[in-house]
Write an enzyme that holds these catalytic residues in place. Structure first.
Site, short mmCIF file in Angstrom:
data_model
loop_
_atom_site.label_atom_id
_atom_site.label_comp_id
_atom_site.label_asym_id
_atom_site.label_seq_id
_atom_site.Cartn_x
_atom_site.Cartn_y
_atom_site.Cartn_z
N GLU A 1 0.82 -1.22 0.00
CA GLU A 1 0.00 0.00 0.00
C GLU A 1 0.85 1.27 0.00
O GLU A 1 0.45 2.30 0.55
CB GLU A 1 -0.96 0.01 1.20
CG GLU A 1 -1.98 -1.11 1.16
CD GLU A 1 -2.99 -1.03 2.29
OE1 GLU A 1 -4.17 -1.28 2.04
OE2 GLU A 1 -2.58 -0.71 3.43
N GLU B 1 -7.08 -6.99 -1.24
CA GLU B 1 -7.71 -6.79 0.07
C GLU B 1 -9.16 -6.36 -0.12
O GLU B 1 -9.44 -5.22 -0.47
CB GLU B 1 -6.95 -5.73 0.89
CG GLU B 1 -5.58 -6.20 1.36
CD GLU B 1 -4.94 -5.25 2.37
OE1 GLU B 1 -5.65 -4.37 2.90
OE2 GLU B 1 -3.73 -5.41 2.63
#
Length: 839
Positions: A186, A255
């Site tokens: 991320e 995710e």
């Protein structure tokens, strides 16, 4: 000639059954194209789920992984946690809950693949994002940017993990289960804060990962500028609109959140399965081919592993498998049916692009063709308010609002995301069909800690020090002690300002005030009127950490602890005492004495008596309990305690904070799944503690007496705590004549009209259905959990259900008038059953 012919046959079989051979340890190749991952020449639709090995015990892993496979998963995804694998620079640890090799092999034995997210930054609501704190003290280091010291350490750890996996033959090309690896995590969310150094770092991280020659693709999640051939992937509640940064890369979702994490002082978030299923179906409808639930099993933040600030011990995440390893219904079952429905469409999805058709306002179809007469379709109503009837290929279909119907033959609906027919479990991870065992008053011992400096290893500074740099995370606690001179007895106002996370204040050794922050902003102020005695007054402040920051740009240098202390008299004249002489003590006295350890259980340090001190700060309690019989999970009910940490037989079951209540508003009993979800949309337990039950793994207790130790920081009553075990579960179902037949019964080119819907009940933990509390076919009222009652049309089917279900781990009851009777033909009928599973 015979050998080469045999080899050709073997190669043909491997290509045809690549995944099966991988399960048996045969080498497979993993590549990708614009549509999908390609495993030994076969393009795959893959359902994945995150299971973090340290958030469960090794003894739990096989059961959890088995339930994930039964739920329709193909892949298990996990982070790798650097801070516990290299707690001291150059010293590695891969044992117990941190036995990464054993975990990967356990997944392999179950016949599933692995996505290994090496990072080494994890986030994951894990302490310091998974970084070891020693990294912070390397001279001139800057995390996650173009910085020589950091890059050198990151490369060393990446190499350590990759080489460990290679040594154990765990990559797919070696016959192992690892088909994907991830570098970084991320970073795209924070890259802006690092400027050019961040851009160069992304390129370096990609090049470094590729240099290890893992022979499997690497991914970077939430990283739009991931260099080729690294696959950039999507993270979020919805990823149907995501497009990879190259037309040569597949659309992947690393995710997908089935709920959200829990923080002290916050309500419990949850996500309706209808919305979760809608998000998944939309993703595959729009060309996705790999999807991962973060989390599929969340587990527990044992010890001090929870990140911060103020992340709770439970990491349940409203996942399909709950914190204790139980299947959460109907979430698990509804998603299992969805996975099977999508798998029916696999050959269409991976070999063609969708043809889009508008069916009206907020209504559409995406069709995947093999030939002009052979296709699979997704029909969507992405409006959040109105149900609709649509016409597709000359046939009418009903689409509830915010739903997707899946038609693997472009004719028959085999699944709709809004129609939940999976069984329901009554209650959740916090509601046990329980046996409760109290710990008696007479068995408690205690130790009251000294306030302030308690040993000669303290030190003095003429300024306020930052807490993390001082404690090096060896303890949650740092004592700040100074003296205040008063020329006369007088009142004043004490103002303390802190970066976080909490602080307990003592004046002349008496508890005076407590202040704390919250997850989104851990800083806080304490303003307290005090009465100073003439002469010397001692001010002791114990500053408390509740997990190191784990997310955000430059999160690694975010501080904690006090940064300003001032006194104001009643005329508002201020005296800054921040630059006084302060004495510092890392940790608490009880920690230094090892009171949490089993070998201290019989120490003479403990006091035992009939008058158990309660509601007292900075006190340790000790007692024993006999573990209940059975194999069910255990929990410790700490509702009567304040704030602290608990241990069972020397193992920390985590931090607790029962007195920190969530806001009294913002929750709803019936959250509307329709419309865009966020982490605050659906919440429960407002005005209550985030958590009162704390998981005790079954393997952490033994026959006979078990030691429980509590470090209570604020004040509580240990005489009220109890040990609970789950001895059974209530299950129920509610299926109508008009519901779809089970997905697995549908066969292409077959007439399913002769088949009927089924109400299916399954017990967890090997339990069996021991009784049926309700069974009615007609128009019963009520719902699972709230209770059923007979309607105006009622057929007593109790004897039929008992005959089919009693004594069974699972049973299927057809919802059919031919099987159950039809005394009121004009009434649309539903079968409702509630049953009890026990050992």
């Amino acid at each position: 000639m015979g050998k080469s012919g045999g080899l050709g046959l073997i190669l043909f079989i491997i290509v045809l059954y690549g995944a099966w051979f991988c399960e048996l340890g045969f080498s497979v190749t993993v590549t990708y194209d614009s549509k999908a991952l390609i495993i030994d020449g076969r393009k795959r639709i893959l359902q994945s789920g995150s299971i973090h090995y340290p958030r469960a015990t090794p003894e739990m892993w096989p059961d959890i992984i088995g339930k994930a496979k039964e739920g329709g998963l193909d892949v298990i995804e996990t982070y790798v946690f650097w801070n516990y694998h290299e707690p001291v620079k150059g010293q590695y640890y891969f044992e117990g809950r941190f036995d990464l090799v054993k975990f990967v092999k356990t997944v392999h034995e179950a016949g599933l693949f692995v996505h290994l997210r090496i990072g080494p930054y994890a986030c994951a609501e894990w302490n310091y994002g998974g970084f070891p704190l020693w990294l912070h003290f390397i001279p001139d280091i800057q995390f996650r940017t173009t910085n020589g010291p950091y890059q050198a350490e990151m490369e060393l750890f990446l190499a350590k993990i990759v080489n460990l996996m290679k040594e154990e033959n765990l990559f797919a090309s070696q016959g192992g289960p690892i088909i994907l690896a991830q570098v970084e995590n991320e970073y795209g969310n924070v890259e802006w804060a690092y400027g050019v150094g961040g851009e160069l770092y992304v390129k370096w991280a990609a090049e470094t990962a590729l240099s290890f020659n893992t022979t499997v693709p690497w991914v970077m999640c939430a990283q739009d500028d991931a260099p080729d051939p690294i696959i950039n992937t999507c993270n979020g509640f919805y990823c149907d609109a995501f497009t990879p940064n190259s037309p040569s890369k597949p659309k992947m979702w690393t995710e997908n959140y089935p709920g959200w994490f829990l923080a002290f002082g916050y309500p419990v978030p949850y996500r309706p399965v209808e919305d979760l299923a809608f998000a998944v179906a939309r993703f595959f409808e729009k060309g996705g081919t790999f999807q991962n639930y973060y989390m599929y099993f969340g587990g527990t933040n044992f010890g001090r592993t929870a990140g911060g600030p103020l992340v709770a011990t439970s990491y349940d995440y409203d996942a399909p498998i709950d914190e204790y390893g139980f299947i959460r219904q109907p979430k698990w079952g509804h998603l299992r049916d969805l996975h099977m429905a999508i798998k029916q469409c696999e050959e269409y999805l991976v070999n063609s692009d969708p043809t889009h058709q508008s069916l009206g306002i907020n209504l559409e179809a995406d069709v995947y063709y093999k030939t002009p007469d052979d296709c699979a379709a997704f029909l969507s109503n992405y409006g959040s308010a109105l149900d609709a009837n649509v016409t597709f290929n000359g046939k009418s279909y009903f689409l509830p609002a915010w739903s997707v119907s899946i038609l693997p033959d472009c004719k028959n609906v085999i699944f709709n995301t809004a129609k939940v027919v999976a069984q329901k479990s009554v209650g959740d991870a916090t509601t046990f069909v329980e046996s409760e065992f109290s710990v008696s008053n007479s068995s408690w011992s205690w130790y009251v800690e000294k306030v302030g400096v308690w040993s000669n290893d303290s030190f003095t500074e003429t300024s306020l020090v930052e807490q993390i740099n001082t404690t090096k995370d060896t303890s949650d606690f740092l004592w700040y002690t100074t003296r205040i001179e008063a020329d006369e007895k007088k009142d004043a106002v004490l103002l303390i300002q802190s970066l976080g996370h909490a602080a307990l204040v003592f004046l002349n050794k008496k508890a005076l005030a407590f202040g704390y922050g919250y997850h989104d902003d851990a800083s806080f102020n304490i303003s307290q009127k005090i009465s100073l005695e003439q002469g010397n007054n001692t001010l002791d402040i114990i500053s408390m950490m509740i997990g190191l920051q784990n997310y955000g740009p430059w999160f690694d240098i975010m501080g904690a602890g006090l940064y300003s202390v001032t006194l104001a008299d009643l005329k508002n004249a201020k005296q800054d005492i921040s630059s006084n002489e302060w004495t510092y003590q890392v940790g608490t006295e009880g920690e230094s004495l090892g009171l949490d350890k089993t070998d201290a259980a019989n120490s003479s340090l403990w006091t035992h008596g009939t008058e158990l001190p309660t509601n007292q700060s900075l006190i340790w309690y000790k007692s024993t309990f006999v573990a209940p019989e059975g194999k069910g999970p255990l929990s410790l009910n700490l509702a009567s305690m304040g704030k602290g940490q608990a241990w069972v037989n020397g193992q920390s079951i985590g931090r607790y904070w029962s007195t920190y209540l969530s806001p009294s508003t913002g929750c709803t009993d019936n959250c509307d799944y329709r419309g865009t979800y966020n982490a605050q949309k659906c919440q429960k337990k407002c005005g209550q503690p985030a958590q009162i039950l704390y998981h005790i793994p079954q393997t952490w207790v033994h026959p006979g007496e078990n030691l429980v130790v509590l470090h209570e920081e604020l004040g509580g009553d240990p005489s009220q705590i109890s040990v609970l075990t789950r001895t059974g579960q209530k299950v129920c179902g509610h299926v109508s004549e008009d519901d779809l037949i089970p997905v697995e019964l549908w066969k292409s080119n077959s007439d399913s009209s002769s088949q009927s819907p089924q109400l299916r009940l399954t017990c967890d933990q090997g339990w069996k259905i021991s009784s049926v509390g309700f069974a009615s076919f007609g128009n019963p009222k009520g719902d699972c959990g709230a209770g059923f009652t007979q309607g105006s049309c009622h057929i007593d089917v109790l004897s039929i259900v008992e005959q089919v279900c009693i004594g069974k781990e699972k049973c299927w009851v057809p919802v059919s008038t031919a099987k159950l009777g039809n005394p009121c033909p004009e009434v649309p009928k539903t079968l409702a059953i509630e049953a009890l599973c026990t050992a």
